[in-house]
Design an enzyme around this catalytic site. Structure first.
Site, PDB file in Angstrom:
ATOM      1  N   SER A 152      61.504   7.877  21.763  1.00 51.33           N
ATOM      2  CA  SER A 152      61.593   9.233  21.109  1.00 51.33           C
ATOM      3  C   SER A 152      60.174   9.587  20.746  1.00 51.33           C
ATOM      4  O   SER A 152      59.416   9.084  20.432  1.00 51.33           O
ATOM      5  CB  SER A 152      62.059   8.467  19.548  1.00 51.33           C
TER       6      SER A 152
ATOM      7  N   GLU B 220      55.333  11.044  18.059  1.00 58.74           N
ATOM      8  CA  GLU B 220      55.204   9.392  17.699  1.00 58.74           C
ATOM      9  C   GLU B 220      54.276   9.065  18.641  1.00 58.74           C
ATOM     10  O   GLU B 220      53.490   7.907  18.462  1.00 58.74           O
ATOM     11  CB  GLU B 220      56.805   9.133  18.011  1.00 58.74           C
TER      12      GLU B 220
ATOM     13  N   ARG C 208      57.548   4.210  10.637  1.00 55.42           N
ATOM     14  CA  ARG C 208      56.721   4.392  11.742  1.00 55.42           C
ATOM     15  C   ARG C 208      55.147   4.712  11.524  1.00 55.42           C
ATOM     16  O   ARG C 208      54.506   5.369  12.285  1.00 55.42           O
ATOM     17  CB  ARG C 208      57.084   5.909  12.602  1.00 55.42           C
TER      18      ARG C 208
END
Length: 362
Positions: A243, A354, A166
């Site tokens: 998420s 995130e 990520r």
């Protein structure tokens, strides 16, 4: 280039919160994108580049600068053969899932497990988008950007993007604006090997099997719908950033401490999920930690701990922070902080958000 002043930004995001932009410029070509960014930088004004808005939480006060909304289009197959595969370039503003659907239809394998992910193509390399055993780092060949410091176009080969879980060189800095992304995809009727257990079970195959591309895509979409991860304006579980927290990647020593905390809190017969990573690291599950810390699906609806009830965890998945219809950015952050701090108190692990926050910090 169309421009608006005091323009609402919440409708440009999947979370649907946040105040207005002082100025909003919408660009539909790469030249317009470069010109808009250069104009703002030359004027020394604050700049925010927005694509699909699926990974963005904007403060209720809005953004006191220029927002460049990227709506560029274009998908070009530059080469294709069965040995080298398909080399396909996609403009930053293209809708990501539309591109995945086209790849499946064209027989381009390698991104089918990324079906249903909201947002634009230009955002995918920034956080190395991934799901169900695939991530874009596996298929990206090039990322063409505008370098705001040198005011020139710079193309990154895949090995220059510094892809990790990520993360990428593009997420680490606001220096680069993605113009387009080139993918090297396999020419095949079958998917890449199915790497995710639930996906394999849904398809009725063993992990590692390959299935028709269309079957893989539909199975992924089914999994995502069960978790409220496919956008639906009538389903508030999808009014989210997907998420909200990344899965923690811990050193072995830190994971051992987590293991001990879990046993102390939940008993010696309960252990946290563990996925071995590079350099002795261990990845565990943020959703598992959230649930075991006492934050179940739908948490927040009862206005626990002074929360407004306008933002809750998804009723389908504990990893999603959702807007129940009239939440503010402050509501979203209050819930996220409650969950983050609760997980830390329970297990000593600090969850990392995130989505990107504009105008505030978690």
């Amino acid at each position: 280039m169309p421009e608006e002043f005091d323009a609402p930004l919440a409708p440009l995001t999947t979370m649907r919160v946040g105040g207005p932009a002082a100025r909003l410029v919408t660009v539909t070509t790469t030249d317009e994108l470069v010109d808009a960014v250069r104009e703002v930088d030359d004027a020394g004004e604050p700049l925010l580049v927005v694509g699909g808005g699926s990974n963005l939480v904007i403060a209720d006060e809005g953004f006191a600068g220029t927002v460049v909304h990227v709506r560029t289009t274009g998908v070009t197959r530059e080469s294709q053969d069965y040995c080298g595969g398909a080399f396909v370039r996609i403009a930053a503003g293209e809708v990501w899932d539309d591109f995945v659907a086209r790849a499946v239809a064209e027989g381009w394998a390698g991104i089918e497990a990324l079906s249903g992910i909201p947002g634009s193509a230009g955002a995918t390399p920034i956080q190395n988008v991934g799901a169900y055993g695939q991530e874009v780092a596996q298929t990206i060949a090039q990322v063409r950007t505008w370098d705001r410091e040198t005011q020139s176009v710079r193309t990154f080969a895949a090995n220059e993007c510094a892809f990790t879980y990520r993360h990428s060189v593009f997420k680490a800095s606001t220096r680069y604006v993605v113009l387009d992304v080139a993918f090297q995809l396999e020419v095949a009727d079958l998917s890449r090997p199915i790497a995710y257990a639930d996906l394999a079970a849904g398809l009725g195959v063993e992990q590692g099997a390959r299935v028709p591309l269309a079957d893989a895509r539909e199975a992924v979409l089914a999994q995502r719908r069960k978790r409220g991860m496919v956008l639906d304006p009538d389903d508030h579980d999808t009014w989210s950033c997907g998420s909200f927290f990344t899965n923690p990647v811990l050193s072995q020593r830190a994971f051992d401490r987590l293991f001990e905390r879990v046993h102390e809190r939940l008993g010696s017969d309960v252990s946290p999920p563990a996925f071995p990573g590079a350099d002795g690291s261990v990845k565990t599950s943020a959703a598992w930690l959230i649930d075991k810390a006492g934050f179940s699906k739908g948490f927040g609806a009862a206005r626990e701990s002074g929360l407004s009830g306008r933002a809750t965890l998804s009723t389908k998945h504990t990893l999603a922070v959702t807007n129940r219809g009239d939440a503010t950015a402050a509501d979203i952050l209050a819930l996220a902080r409650t969950v983050r701090d609760g997980v830390h108190d329970a297990f000593g692990v600090t969850l990392v958000n995130e989505p990107v926050f504009i105008g505030h910090q978690l």
